[in-house]
Design an enzyme around this catalytic site. Structure first.
Site, PDB file in Angstrom:
ATOM      1  N   SER A 159     -11.202  11.969   6.950  1.00 41.05           N
ATOM      2  CA  SER A 159     -10.196  10.915   7.140  1.00 41.05           C
ATOM      3  C   SER A 159      -9.903  10.782   8.632  1.00 41.05           C
ATOM      4  O   SER A 159     -10.024  11.766   9.378  1.00 41.05           O
ATOM      5  CB  SER A 159      -8.893  11.272   6.428  1.00 41.05           C
ATOM      6  OG  SER A 159      -7.858  10.399   6.822  1.00 41.05           O
ATOM      7  N   TYR A 173      -2.256  17.732   4.483  1.00 41.63           N
ATOM      8  CA  TYR A 173      -3.349  16.765   4.308  1.00 41.63           C
ATOM      9  C   TYR A 173      -4.076  16.535   5.630  1.00 41.63           C
ATOM     10  O   TYR A 173      -5.311  16.585   5.695  1.00 41.63           O
ATOM     11  CB  TYR A 173      -2.793  15.450   3.766  1.00 41.63           C
ATOM     12  CG  TYR A 173      -3.860  14.403   3.521  1.00 41.63           C
ATOM     13  CD1 TYR A 173      -4.736  14.529   2.443  1.00 41.63           C
ATOM     14  CD2 TYR A 173      -4.006  13.307   4.365  1.00 41.63           C
ATOM     15  CE1 TYR A 173      -5.727  13.579   2.211  1.00 41.63           C
ATOM     16  CE2 TYR A 173      -4.986  12.355   4.140  1.00 41.63           C
ATOM     17  CZ  TYR A 173      -5.845  12.487   3.060  1.00 41.63           C
ATOM     18  OH  TYR A 173      -6.839  11.554   2.840  1.00 41.63           O
TER      19      TYR A 173
HETATM   20  N1  LIG Z   1      -7.462   5.879   0.263  1.00 43.18           N
HETATM   21  C1  LIG Z   1      -7.451   6.069   1.558  1.00 43.18           C
HETATM   22  O1  LIG Z   1      -6.865   5.291   2.348  1.00 43.18           O
HETATM   23  C2  LIG Z   1      -8.177   7.245   2.147  1.00 43.18           C
HETATM   24  C3  LIG Z   1      -8.295   7.308   3.561  1.00 43.18           C
HETATM   25  C4  LIG Z   1      -8.989   8.362   4.117  1.00 43.18           C
HETATM   26  C5  LIG Z   1      -9.568   9.312   3.308  1.00 43.18           C
HETATM   27  N2  LIG Z   1      -9.434   9.250   1.956  1.00 43.18           N
HETATM   28  C6  LIG Z   1     -10.093  10.285   1.147  1.00 43.18           C
HETATM   29  O2  LIG Z   1     -10.949   9.660   0.211  1.00 43.18           O
HETATM   30  C7  LIG Z   1     -11.117  10.508  -0.917  1.00 43.18           C
HETATM   31  C8  LIG Z   1     -10.835   9.701  -2.193  1.00 43.18           C
HETATM   32  O3  LIG Z   1      -9.470   9.303  -2.152  1.00 43.18           O
HETATM   33  P1  LIG Z   1      -8.896   8.076  -2.980  1.00 43.18           P
HETATM   34  O4  LIG Z   1      -8.045   7.317  -2.067  1.00 43.18           O
HETATM   35  O5  LIG Z   1      -9.995   7.378  -3.712  1.00 43.18           O
HETATM   36  O6  LIG Z   1      -7.933   8.875  -3.985  1.00 43.18           O
HETATM   37  P2  LIG Z   1      -7.614   8.719  -5.526  1.00 43.18           P
HETATM   38  O7  LIG Z   1      -7.673   7.317  -5.966  1.00 43.18           O
HETATM   39  O8  LIG Z   1      -6.371   9.505  -5.725  1.00 43.18           O
HETATM   40  O9  LIG Z   1      -8.834   9.495  -6.246  1.00 43.18           O
HETATM   41  C9  LIG Z   1      -8.967  10.875  -6.185  1.00 43.18           C
HETATM   42  C10 LIG Z   1     -10.085  11.314  -7.108  1.00 43.18           C
HETATM   43  O10 LIG Z   1     -10.220  12.748  -7.018  1.00 43.18           O
HETATM   44  C11 LIG Z   1     -10.160  13.299  -8.343  1.00 43.18           C
HETATM   45  N3  LIG Z   1      -9.589  14.655  -8.271  1.00 43.18           N
HETATM   46  C12 LIG Z   1      -8.332  15.019  -7.890  1.00 43.18           C
HETATM   47  N4  LIG Z   1      -8.181  16.345  -7.998  1.00 43.18           N
HETATM   48  C13 LIG Z   1      -9.372  16.840  -8.428  1.00 43.18           C
HETATM   49  C14 LIG Z   1      -9.847  18.141  -8.739  1.00 43.18           C
HETATM   50  N5  LIG Z   1      -9.061  19.223  -8.608  1.00 43.18           N
HETATM   51  N6  LIG Z   1     -11.122  18.288  -9.167  1.00 43.18           N
HETATM   52  C15 LIG Z   1     -11.923  17.201  -9.318  1.00 43.18           C
HETATM   53  N7  LIG Z   1     -11.542  15.944  -9.037  1.00 43.18           N
HETATM   54  C16 LIG Z   1     -10.277  15.773  -8.609  1.00 43.18           C
HETATM   55  C17 LIG Z   1      -9.292  12.308  -9.133  1.00 43.18           C
HETATM   56  O11 LIG Z   1      -9.493  12.363 -10.530  1.00 43.18           O
HETATM   57  P3  LIG Z   1      -8.668  13.362 -11.515  1.00 43.18           P
HETATM   58  O12 LIG Z   1      -7.226  13.188 -11.227  1.00 43.18           O
HETATM   59  O13 LIG Z   1      -9.113  12.943 -12.884  1.00 43.18           O
HETATM   60  O14 LIG Z   1      -9.163  14.752 -11.215  1.00 43.18           O
HETATM   61  C18 LIG Z   1      -9.837  10.997  -8.566  1.00 43.18           C
HETATM   62  O15 LIG Z   1     -11.057  10.679  -9.188  1.00 43.18           O
HETATM   63  C19 LIG Z   1     -10.161  11.681  -0.720  1.00 43.18           C
HETATM   64  O16 LIG Z   1     -10.866  12.779  -0.176  1.00 43.18           O
HETATM   65  C20 LIG Z   1      -9.172  11.141   0.299  1.00 43.18           C
HETATM   66  O17 LIG Z   1      -8.548  12.171   1.035  1.00 43.18           O
HETATM   67  C21 LIG Z   1      -8.750   8.241   1.348  1.00 43.18           C
END
Ligand SMILES: NC(=O)c1ccc[n+]([C@@H]2O[C@H](COP(=O)([O-])OP(=O)(O)OC[C@H]3O[C@@H](n4cnc5c(N)ncnc54)[C@H](OP(=O)(O)O)[C@@H]3O)[C@@H](O)[C@H]2O)c1
Length: 277
Positions: A159, A173
Site C-alpha cells: 500500500s 496497518y
Molecule cells: N482498498 C484500498 O484502497 C487499498 C489500498 C491499498 C492497499 N490495499 C490492500 O489490498 C488488499 C485487498 O484489500 P481490499 O480493499 O480488497 O479489502 P477487502 O474488500 O476487505 O477484502 C479483503 C479480503 O481478504 C480476505 N481475508 C480477510 N482476512 C483473511 C484471512 N485471515 N485469511 C484469508 N483471507 C482473509 C477477505 O475475505 P474473508 O473475510 O472471507 O476472509 C476478503 O476477501 C489488502 O491487502 C489491502 O491492505 C487496499
C-alpha cells in the site's frame, strides 16, 4: 483516426499473456482480490481464489467461473494447509501467487481496545506473517513452474501507506504495509536464483469494503478523489494491469520492485515536501 482492434497483435499476446498459468489469489472473495481474479480468468488463467468464508468464496468463484477454497491465511497452519491444497489442485505447479488478503484497524493512540494488542496482532498476523508463511509454503510449487525465461511470480499487495503513513490512526496497518514492502525486497533477493520473482503492488485508494471506514473519519468519496492528483479512485483495470505486468513476459526481468499504482499520490506528497524547502 483511431482504429478499433478486432484482433490482439501477436506482440501484445507475447508480452502480456497469462493464459494457462496457475494462479492463487488470497482475499479473492471480494474487493481488489476479486477484481484481479475476474480479469485473470478472462485472460485464460486457471485461478484458485481463497478467503475465510466458504460462502463468500463460493459465490465469488461462481460469478467469475474460477475454482475456490476457504482458508485462513493469518496463521502458519492455515498457510501450509492451503499450499497442500494448491499442490493437489494444480498438480504441484504454481505459476503466480498473489498475496492480496489484508485487514486494517484504527484506534487513536490514547485509546486502548478492550483486548490487549488485539488490533495490532490481527493486522500483523495476516498482512505480514501470513504473507510470509504462505510464500514460504508455496516455494516448492513455484520452483516447479519456474524457468530462467519464464520465472514463477509472487505479487504482494502492499500500500502507499507503507511508503508514506496516512493521517488516520492506523499505526499497525501502515507499519504492516512497510513490512510487506521490506519482505518483498528480501524475498526477491532470496529467490532470484531459483527463477522466482517477488514484487509488490502499492495501491492508493480503491473503493472496497476496507475503505468504507474512511467515511467515519469524514472522508467522503468525493473528498478522497480530490486529494488524488489524477482526481479519481483506483479501479479494477488499474489493479489488474499491474498484476498482469508482473505475471507475464513483460515483467519477467523485474523483481524486488514496489510499484505505486496510486493516481500520483505518493509523488505529489514528495513534491509538496520539496516545495517547503
Ligand atoms: N482498498 C484500498 O484502497 C487499498 C489500498 C491499498 C492497499 N490495499 C490492500 O489490498 C488488499 C485487498 O484489500 P481490499 O480493499 O480488497 O479489502 P477487502 O474488500 O476487505 O477484502 C479483503 C479480503 O481478504 C480476505 N481475508 C480477510 N482476512 C483473511 C484471512 N485471515 N485469511 C484469508 N483471507 C482473509 C477477505 O475475505 P474473508 O473475510 O472471507 O476472509 C476478503 O476477501 C489488502 O491487502 C489491502 O491492505 C487496499
Amino acid at each position: 483516426m483511431t482504429a478499433t482492434l478486432t484482433k490482439v497483435p501477436p506482440i501484445l499476446n507475447h508480452l502480456f499473456s497469462v493464459s494457462g498459468k496457475n494462479v492463487l489469489i488470497t482475499g479473492g472473495s471480494r474487493g481488489i482480490g476479486l477484481m484481479i481474479a475476474k480479469n485473470f480468468v478472462q485472460a485464460g488463467a486457471n485461478v484458485l481464489l481463497t478467503s475465510r468464508s466458504e460462502e463468500a468464496c463460493k459465490e465469488a468463484a461462481q460469478s467469475i467461473q474460477s475454482q475456490y477454497v476457504a482458508s485462513n491465511v493469518a496463521n502458519r497452519e492455515g498457510c501450509e494447509a492451503l499450499a497442500r491444497h494448491v499442490a493437489q489442485v494444480f498438480d504441484n505447479r504454481l505459476d503466480v501467487l498473489i498475496n492480496n488478503a489484508g485487514t486494517s484497524w484504527g484506534e487513536p493512540l490514547d485509546r486502548k481496545s478492550g483486548k490487549a494488542n488485539w488490533g495490532f496482532d490481527k493486522v500483523f498476523d495476516l498482512n505480514v506473517k501470513g504473507m510470509f508463511y504462505l510464500t514460504q509454503a508455496c516455494i516448492p510449487l513455484l520452483q516447479n513452474a519456474a524457468t530462467p525465461d519464464n520465472p514463477a511470480r509472487v505479487i504482494n499487495v502492499g500500500s502507499i501507506v507503507g511508503l508514506i503513513p496516512q493521517s488516520a490512526p492506523t499505526h499497525a496497518y501502515d507499519a504492516s504495509k512497510a513490512a510487506v514492502h521490506s519482505l518483498t525486497k528480501k524475498l526477491a533477493a532470496d529467490l532470484a536464483r531459483q527463477h522466482i520473482t517477488v514484487n509488490a503492488l502499492a495501491p492508493g485508494f480503491v473503493q472496497t469494503r476496507m475503505t468504507q471506514g474512511l467515511e467515519s473519519w469524514g472522508a467522503t468519496p468525493e473528498k478522497v478523489a480530490q486529494t488524488i492528483p489524477l482526481q479519481r479512485w483506483g479501479n479494477e483495470d488499474d489493479m489488474t494491469g499491474a498484476c498482469i505486468y508482473f505475471s507475464s513476459r513483460a515483467g519477467a526481468w523485474c523483481t524486488g520492485v514496489i510499484l505505486n499504482v496510486d493516481g500520483g499520490a505518493v509523488g505529489a506528497i514528495q513534491v509538496q515536501l520539496d516545495s517547503k524547502l
